[in-house]
Motif scaffolding. Structure first.
Motif, PDB file in Angstrom:
ATOM      1  N   GLU A 223       0.806  -1.222   0.000  1.00  0.00           N
ATOM      2  CA  GLU A 223       0.000   0.000   0.000  1.00  0.00           C
ATOM      3  C   GLU A 223       0.842   1.276   0.000  1.00  0.00           C
ATOM      4  OE1 GLU A 223      -2.661  -0.477   3.304  1.00  0.00           O
ATOM      5  OE2 GLU A 223      -3.877  -1.952   2.260  1.00  0.00           O
ATOM      6  N   ALA A 224       2.159   1.151   0.036  1.00  0.00           N
ATOM      7  CA  ALA A 224       3.030   2.325   0.062  1.00  0.00           C
ATOM      8  C   ALA A 224       2.904   3.166  -1.202  1.00  0.00           C
ATOM      9  CB  ALA A 224       4.488   1.905   0.271  1.00  0.00           C
ATOM     10  N   THR A 225       2.522   2.544  -2.311  1.00  0.00           N
ATOM     11  CA  THR A 225       2.378   3.274  -3.577  1.00  0.00           C
ATOM     12  C   THR A 225       1.063   4.039  -3.654  1.00  0.00           C
ATOM     13  OG1 THR A 225       1.320   1.397  -4.662  1.00  0.00           O
ATOM     14  CG2 THR A 225       3.734   1.534  -4.817  1.00  0.00           C
ATOM     15  N   ARG A 226       0.171   3.810  -2.681  1.00  0.00           N
ATOM     16  CA  ARG A 226      -1.187   4.381  -2.656  1.00  0.00           C
ATOM     17  C   ARG A 226      -2.078   3.794  -3.743  1.00  0.00           C
ATOM     18  NH1 ARG A 226      -0.654   6.214   2.166  1.00  0.00           N
ATOM     19  NH2 ARG A 226       0.497   8.118   2.450  1.00  0.00           N
ATOM     20  N   ASP A 227      -1.574   2.764  -4.432  1.00  0.00           N
ATOM     21  CA  ASP A 227      -2.326   2.055  -5.468  1.00  0.00           C
ATOM     22  C   ASP A 227      -2.022   0.578  -5.273  1.00  0.00           C
ATOM     23  OD1 ASP A 227      -3.104   0.690  -7.795  1.00  0.00           O
ATOM     24  OD2 ASP A 227      -2.671   2.389  -9.092  1.00  0.00           O
ATOM     25  N   LEU A 228      -2.980  -0.159  -4.721  1.00  0.00           N
ATOM     26  CA  LEU A 228      -2.741  -1.553  -4.368  1.00  0.00           C
ATOM     27  C   LEU A 228      -2.325  -2.389  -5.571  1.00  0.00           C
ATOM     28  CD1 LEU A 228      -2.709  -3.692  -2.189  1.00  0.00           C
ATOM     29  CD2 LEU A 228      -5.153  -4.041  -2.571  1.00  0.00           C
ATOM     30  N   ASP A 229      -2.931  -2.159  -6.725  1.00  0.00           N
ATOM     31  CA  ASP A 229      -2.553  -2.924  -7.921  1.00  0.00           C
ATOM     32  C   ASP A 229      -1.093  -2.681  -8.280  1.00  0.00           C
ATOM     33  OD1 ASP A 229      -5.053  -4.113  -8.215  1.00  0.00           O
ATOM     34  OD2 ASP A 229      -5.798  -2.531  -9.546  1.00  0.00           O
ATOM     35  N   GLU A 230      -0.673  -1.423  -8.253  1.00  0.00           N
ATOM     36  CA  GLU A 230       0.723  -1.102  -8.560  1.00  0.00           C
ATOM     37  C   GLU A 230       1.650  -1.720  -7.515  1.00  0.00           C
ATOM     38  OE1 GLU A 230       3.863   2.592  -9.075  1.00  0.00           O
ATOM     39  OE2 GLU A 230       1.750   3.049  -8.814  1.00  0.00           O
ATOM     40  N   GLY A 231       1.265  -1.644  -6.250  1.00  0.00           N
ATOM     41  CA  GLY A 231       2.076  -2.231  -5.189  1.00  0.00           C
ATOM     42  C   GLY A 231       2.246  -3.730  -5.373  1.00  0.00           C
ATOM     43  N   MET A 232       1.170  -4.416  -5.740  1.00  0.00           N
ATOM     44  CA  MET A 232       1.249  -5.859  -5.972  1.00  0.00           C
ATOM     45  C   MET A 232       2.093  -6.171  -7.214  1.00  0.00           C
ATOM     46  SD  MET A 232      -0.161  -7.419  -3.487  1.00  0.00           S
ATOM     47  CE  MET A 232      -0.335  -9.081  -4.124  1.00  0.00           C
ATOM     48  N   GLN A 233       1.967  -5.354  -8.253  1.00  0.00           N
ATOM     49  CA  GLN A 233       2.797  -5.564  -9.446  1.00  0.00           C
ATOM     50  C   GLN A 233       4.271  -5.401  -9.111  1.00  0.00           C
ATOM     51  OE1 GLN A 233       1.195  -2.758 -12.269  1.00  0.00           O
ATOM     52  NE2 GLN A 233      -0.524  -4.090 -12.795  1.00  0.00           N
ATOM     53  N   ARG A 234       4.600  -4.381  -8.319  1.00  0.00           N
ATOM     54  CA  ARG A 234       5.992  -4.176  -7.911  1.00  0.00           C
ATOM     55  C   ARG A 234       6.490  -5.344  -7.067  1.00  0.00           C
ATOM     56  NH1 ARG A 234       7.041   2.069  -6.071  1.00  0.00           N
ATOM     57  NH2 ARG A 234       6.308   3.090  -7.954  1.00  0.00           N
ATOM     58  N   LEU A 235       5.638  -5.841  -6.167  1.00  0.00           N
ATOM     59  CA  LEU A 235       6.027  -6.970  -5.328  1.00  0.00           C
ATOM     60  C   LEU A 235       6.270  -8.213  -6.183  1.00  0.00           C
ATOM     61  CD1 LEU A 235       6.535  -8.331  -2.619  1.00  0.00           C
ATOM     62  CD2 LEU A 235       4.055  -8.663  -2.433  1.00  0.00           C
ATOM     63  N   HIS A 236       5.381  -8.510  -7.115  1.00  0.00           N
ATOM     64  CA  HIS A 236       5.546  -9.679  -7.987  1.00  0.00           C
ATOM     65  C   HIS A 236       6.846  -9.566  -8.783  1.00  0.00           C
ATOM     66  CE1 HIS A 236       1.165 -11.307  -8.039  1.00  0.00           C
ATOM     67  NE2 HIS A 236       1.526 -10.880  -6.853  1.00  0.00           N
ATOM     68  N   ALA A 237       7.136  -8.375  -9.301  1.00  0.00           N
ATOM     69  CA  ALA A 237       8.373  -8.172 -10.058  1.00  0.00           C
ATOM     70  C   ALA A 237       9.593  -8.382  -9.165  1.00  0.00           C
ATOM     71  CB  ALA A 237       8.392  -6.774 -10.681  1.00  0.00           C
ATOM     72  N   ALA A 238       9.541  -7.856  -7.957  1.00  0.00           N
ATOM     73  CA  ALA A 238      10.669  -7.998  -7.031  1.00  0.00           C
ATOM     74  C   ALA A 238      10.886  -9.463  -6.667  1.00  0.00           C
ATOM     75  CB  ALA A 238      10.430  -7.165  -5.774  1.00  0.00           C
ATOM     76  N   LEU A 239       9.809 -10.181  -6.410  1.00  0.00           N
ATOM     77  CA  LEU A 239       9.937 -11.598  -6.067  1.00  0.00           C
ATOM     78  C   LEU A 239      10.466 -12.413  -7.240  1.00  0.00           C
ATOM     79  CD1 LEU A 239       6.679 -12.070  -3.981  1.00  0.00           C
ATOM     80  CD2 LEU A 239       9.036 -12.126  -3.117  1.00  0.00           C
ATOM     81  N   ALA A 240      10.102 -12.047  -8.447  1.00  0.00           N
ATOM     82  CA  ALA A 240      10.582 -12.760  -9.630  1.00  0.00           C
ATOM     83  C   ALA A 240      12.084 -12.565  -9.820  1.00  0.00           C
ATOM     84  CB  ALA A 240       9.829 -12.285 -10.869  1.00  0.00           C
TER      85      ALA A 240
END
Length: 81
Positions: free
Chosen positions: A26-43
């Motif tokens: 939620e740090a991005t203030r956009d949950l979808d963007e935050g999840m996309q960033r997390l998925h990219a980081a985990l990959a």
């Protein structure tokens, strides 16, 4: 309702399991963007770096200030010996 919900699974060796609080996504203030960033980081991170949790947090936040507490736990499953 059953209060004892237990899940058992056998992860493949080399699998990485990440637990995190919503402050990370939620740090991005956009949950979808935050999840996309997390998925990219985990990959990109296989859990082998010295501090994989810090690397993932840094990649997701991209210098954004944290607006909530953030906790991350990374578990890497190794082959049994």
């Amino acid at each position: 309702a059953d209060e004892n919900n237990t899940v058992t699974f056998a992860p493949a060796p080399g699998s990485v399991l990440a637990f995190f609080t919503d402050g990370l996504t939620e740090a991005t203030r956009d949950l979808d963007e935050g999840m996309q960033r997390l998925h990219a980081a985990l990959a990109e991170h296989d859990g082998a770096s010295e501090n994989p949790a810090r690397a993932i947090v840094d990649q997701v936040l991209r210098r954004l200030p944290a607006s909530d507490d953030i906790a991350v736990l990374i578990m890497k499953f190794r082959p049994s010996e």
